[in-house]
Design a protein around this motif. Structure first.
Motif, PDB file in Angstrom:
ATOM      1  N   HIS A   2      84.824  51.160  17.373  1.00  0.00           N
ATOM      2  CA  HIS A   2      83.815  51.975  16.705  1.00  0.00           C
ATOM      3  C   HIS A   2      84.405  52.608  15.453  1.00  0.00           C
ATOM      4  CE1 HIS A   2      81.331  51.794  20.359  1.00  0.00           C
ATOM      5  NE2 HIS A   2      82.478  51.894  20.998  1.00  0.00           N
ATOM      6  N   GLU A   3      83.571  52.761  14.428  1.00  0.00           N
ATOM      7  CA  GLU A   3      83.979  53.530  13.252  1.00  0.00           C
ATOM      8  C   GLU A   3      83.258  54.864  13.331  1.00  0.00           C
ATOM      9  OE1 GLU A   3      85.466  52.577   8.935  1.00  0.00           O
ATOM     10  OE2 GLU A   3      83.417  51.874   9.215  1.00  0.00           O
ATOM     11  N   ASN A  50      88.830  54.770  13.382  1.00  0.00           N
ATOM     12  CA  ASN A  50      88.448  53.606  14.176  1.00  0.00           C
ATOM     13  C   ASN A  50      88.958  53.829  15.576  1.00  0.00           C
ATOM     14  OD1 ASN A  50      87.305  52.068  12.078  1.00  0.00           O
ATOM     15  ND2 ASN A  50      89.336  51.490  11.383  1.00  0.00           N
ATOM     16  N   SER A  53      84.488  55.436  21.471  1.00  0.00           N
ATOM     17  CA  SER A  53      83.098  55.814  21.200  1.00  0.00           C
ATOM     18  C   SER A  53      83.052  57.238  20.650  1.00  0.00           C
ATOM     19  CB  SER A  53      82.270  55.739  22.479  1.00  0.00           C
ATOM     20  OG  SER A  53      82.641  56.787  23.357  1.00  0.00           O
ATOM     21  N   HIS A  71      80.162  61.288  14.638  1.00  0.00           N
ATOM     22  CA  HIS A  71      79.048  60.339  14.525  1.00  0.00           C
ATOM     23  C   HIS A  71      79.596  58.939  14.326  1.00  0.00           C
ATOM     24  CE1 HIS A  71      76.042  63.505  14.093  1.00  0.00           C
ATOM     25  NE2 HIS A  71      76.889  64.103  13.287  1.00  0.00           N
ATOM     26  N   GLU A  72      78.986  57.973  14.985  1.00  0.00           N
ATOM     27  CA  GLU A  72      79.337  56.583  14.725  1.00  0.00           C
ATOM     28  C   GLU A  72      78.657  56.167  13.426  1.00  0.00           C
ATOM     29  OE1 GLU A  72      79.507  52.251  16.897  1.00  0.00           O
ATOM     30  OE2 GLU A  72      79.292  54.070  18.101  1.00  0.00           O
ATOM     31  N   ILE A  73      79.400  55.435  12.593  1.00  0.00           N
ATOM     32  CA  ILE A  73      78.884  54.997  11.301  1.00  0.00           C
ATOM     33  C   ILE A  73      79.080  53.496  11.156  1.00  0.00           C
ATOM     34  CG2 ILE A  73      79.221  57.207  10.142  1.00  0.00           C
ATOM     35  CD1 ILE A  73      81.817  56.054   8.939  1.00  0.00           C
ATOM     36  N   SER A  74      78.392  52.924  10.193  1.00  0.00           N
ATOM     37  CA  SER A  74      78.562  51.508   9.879  1.00  0.00           C
ATOM     38  C   SER A  74      79.725  51.347   8.923  1.00  0.00           C
ATOM     39  CB  SER A  74      77.300  50.945   9.224  1.00  0.00           C
ATOM     40  OG  SER A  74      76.201  51.073  10.091  1.00  0.00           O
ATOM     41  N   PRO A  75      80.485  50.272   9.058  1.00  0.00           N
ATOM     42  CA  PRO A  75      81.587  50.040   8.108  1.00  0.00           C
ATOM     43  C   PRO A  75      81.061  49.927   6.680  1.00  0.00           C
ATOM     44  CG  PRO A  75      81.752  48.570   9.996  1.00  0.00           C
ATOM     45  CD  PRO A  75      80.418  49.254  10.086  1.00  0.00           C
ATOM     46  N   GLU A  76      81.904  50.303   5.739  1.00  0.00           N
ATOM     47  CA  GLU A  76      81.549  50.240   4.324  1.00  0.00           C
ATOM     48  C   GLU A  76      81.306  48.799   3.922  1.00  0.00           C
ATOM     49  OE1 GLU A  76      83.240  52.203   0.244  1.00  0.00           O
ATOM     50  OE2 GLU A  76      84.702  51.439   1.646  1.00  0.00           O
ATOM     51  N   SER A  77      80.293  48.591   3.105  1.00  0.00           N
ATOM     52  CA  SER A  77      79.963  47.254   2.624  1.00  0.00           C
ATOM     53  C   SER A  77      81.056  46.770   1.679  1.00  0.00           C
ATOM     54  CB  SER A  77      78.621  47.290   1.901  1.00  0.00           C
ATOM     55  OG  SER A  77      78.375  46.062   1.279  1.00  0.00           O
TER      56      SER A  77
END
Length: 166
Positions: A2-3, A50, A53, A71-77
């Motif tokens: 998880h990030e 990283n 949970s 908070h869980e976040i989406s990896p950077e694009s």
């Protein structure tokens, strides 16, 4: 894996960074990006990690006695355009609305603020911001910042950021 985005805030004291880093390491969280500072007697940090949970990381941080959010976040694009790196600096007498006015001018020019620090030292207000600008927009932005600075009664400068050696 998880990030996670984590914030920690509390009264400043020796050992806060060690306490947070140890709690996260024990939970299996690898600290990848961070910013930490002391603000008028309070310590504030924002971390990207990283690992476990969000619930596991939050549970490990409960023991340190500070206000935390996880908070869980989406990896950077990977395809996010960085732009050209510049520094905006403001110096002058403190007054209401400096940050709002200067950052609005940067945003209107398509600039992305990647780091911003302010300090009030006696009557002197200082703002330093790292910004990514669209190619070819610096000259126009410098003119717009000069107008905003004149309206605010502060000196505003824009200069290309120097490459840093790590």
């Amino acid at each position: 894996m998880h990030e996670l985005a984590i914030t920690v805030i509390g009264p400043d004291r020796p050992g806060i960074v060690a306490d947070v880093a140890e709690a996260l390491a024990e939970a299996g969280a690898n600290l990848t990006d961070s910013t930490m500072t002391r603000l008028r007697g309070h310590f504030a940090m924002t971390l990207i990690c990283n690992g476990p949970s969000a619930d596991e990381a939050a549970h490990s941080l409960e023991q340190i006695g500070l206000v935390t959010t996880v908070h869980e976040i989406s990896p950077e694009s990977a395809d996010a355009a960085a732009g050209e790196p510049y520094l905006v600096s403001v110096h002058g007498a403190d007054r209401l609305g400096i940050v709002a006015a200067v950052t609005r001018v940067v945003a209107a020019a398509g600039g992305n603020i990647t780091d911003l620090t302010t300090r009030l030292t006696g009557p002197l207000y200082v703002l330093v911001a790292e910004v990514d600008l669209p190619a070819g927009s610096a000259d126009t932005l410098a003119e717009q910042l000069a107008v905003a600075g004149a309206e605010l009664g502060v000196d505003v400068t824009l200069r290309r950021a120097e490459s840093e050696l790590l």
